[in-house]
Design an enzyme around this catalytic site. Structure first.
Site, PDB file in Angstrom:
ATOM      1  CE  LYS A  49      -2.274  -1.143   3.773  1.00 25.52           C
ATOM      2  NZ  LYS A  49      -1.799  -2.498   4.177  1.00 25.52           N
ATOM      3  NE  ARG A  98      -4.566  -2.210   9.919  1.00 24.03           N
ATOM      4  CZ  ARG A  98      -3.618  -1.448   9.441  1.00 24.03           C
ATOM      5  NH1 ARG A  98      -3.889  -0.373   8.792  1.00 24.03           N
ATOM      6  NH2 ARG A  98      -2.358  -1.735   9.646  1.00 24.03           N
ATOM      7  NE  ARG A 100       6.973  -3.447   5.765  1.00 28.02           N
ATOM      8  CZ  ARG A 100       5.647  -3.386   5.794  1.00 28.02           C
ATOM      9  NH1 ARG A 100       4.984  -2.890   4.774  1.00 28.02           N
ATOM     10  NH2 ARG A 100       4.993  -3.860   6.824  1.00 28.02           N
ATOM     11  NE  ARG A 149       6.085  -1.284  10.042  1.00 29.74           N
ATOM     12  CZ  ARG A 149       4.914  -1.371   9.418  1.00 29.74           C
ATOM     13  NH1 ARG A 149       4.770  -0.835   8.224  1.00 29.74           N
ATOM     14  NH2 ARG A 149       3.903  -1.987   9.973  1.00 29.74           N
ATOM     15  NE  ARG A 180       1.753  -5.454  10.906  1.00 30.12           N
ATOM     16  CZ  ARG A 180       2.962  -5.525  10.333  1.00 30.12           C
ATOM     17  NH1 ARG A 180       3.953  -6.131  10.946  1.00 30.12           N
ATOM     18  NH2 ARG A 180       3.171  -4.997   9.166  1.00 30.12           N
TER      19      ARG A 180
END
Ligand code: ADP
Length: 229
Positions: A27, A101, A140, A173, A184
């Site tokens: 996203k 969400r 990431r 992260r 998640r």
């Protein structure tokens, strides 16, 4: 070559867009590529939260533990942060990434938009296979102050470990560990995925599938090209 940035929507109504998809679906990457072609202000709820945590604002302190664990922060907290952001942007085209969400947040957003009579006019779903997402997360890295996202394979920083623009350090992260990530993903399936039906019924949903951001972006660009002059 500098890309021509399209500023105005074809019908004169500002873009009110959501980008939905599982964590790691890309996203953030798609949002930043959209910004290279269209005059759209993007708000990422995760970036807003991470900035508040970095600055240790009262909202940041309240959100910190949930974010680290990969749990959703309370609805009233995120709704009020997003409301503030939208008030700043006012009449510009905007795109929300990571919010809403769950159904309660979607309804709160609808209420906010009712006040300005500018309902959502594009809800985009990124459909990426789960095994692709899991691999991606390990690679990431993020520059927290700006929200710029890097991937060691597809989109590495020019100099390892530092942000291309500021030269500041990149971070993995803390919630990109296997345990938080699993949580998640579960929450995404349980709470966020049902929103697809909500927006399908509202007649604003468009879905784009692909294994990489390079496959998905041209579809997204074509979709937006039709909406901009
Ligand atoms: P991802 O989509 O990769 O999970 P985000 O950056 O969107 O990551 O979100 C990171 C974390 O911030 C979430 O795991 C959650 O704790 C919190 N968060 C972000 N958006 C919301 C939201 N709309 N409601 C509640 N919590 C949120």
């Amino acid at each position: 070559m500098v890309a021509l940035i399209k500023r105005f929507t074809r019908n004169g109504v500002p873009l009110r867009m959501l980008i939905l998809g599982a964590p790691g679906a890309g996203k953030g990457t798609q949002s930043s590529r959209i910004r290279n072609h269209f005059a759209v202000t993007t708000i990422s709820s995760g970036d807003v939260l991470r900035r508040n945590i970095l600055e240790q604002t009262p909202a940041g302190q309240q959100a910190q533990v949930s974010v680290a664990r990969g749990e959703l922060v309370p609805d009233n907290l995120i709704v009020s942060l997003i409301r503030n952001e939208l008030e700043t942007i006012q009449n510009n085209n905007w795109l929300l990434d990571g919010f809403p969400r769950n159904l309660a947040q979607a309804q709160a957003l609808d209420q906010m938009l009712l006040a300005t009579d500018q309902p959502l006019n594009a809800v985009v779903n990124l459909n990426v296979p789960e095994h692709v997402i899991l691999n991606r997360i390990i690679e990431r890295y993020v520059h927290v102050p700006s929200g710029r996202v890097y991937n060691l394979t597809y989109n590495p920083p020019k100099v390892p470990g530092v942000d291309d623009i500021t030269g500041e350090p990149l971070e993995h992260r803390p919630d990109d560990n296997p345990e938080s990530f699993k949580r998640r993903l579960q929450q995404y399936h349980a709470l966020t995925e049902p929103l697809l039906e909500y927006y399908r019924k509202a007649g604003v949903l468009a879905s784009f599938a692909g294994d990489t951001s390079d496959i998905i972006f041209p579809q997204l660009k074509e979709f937006l090209d039709e909406r901009f002059d």
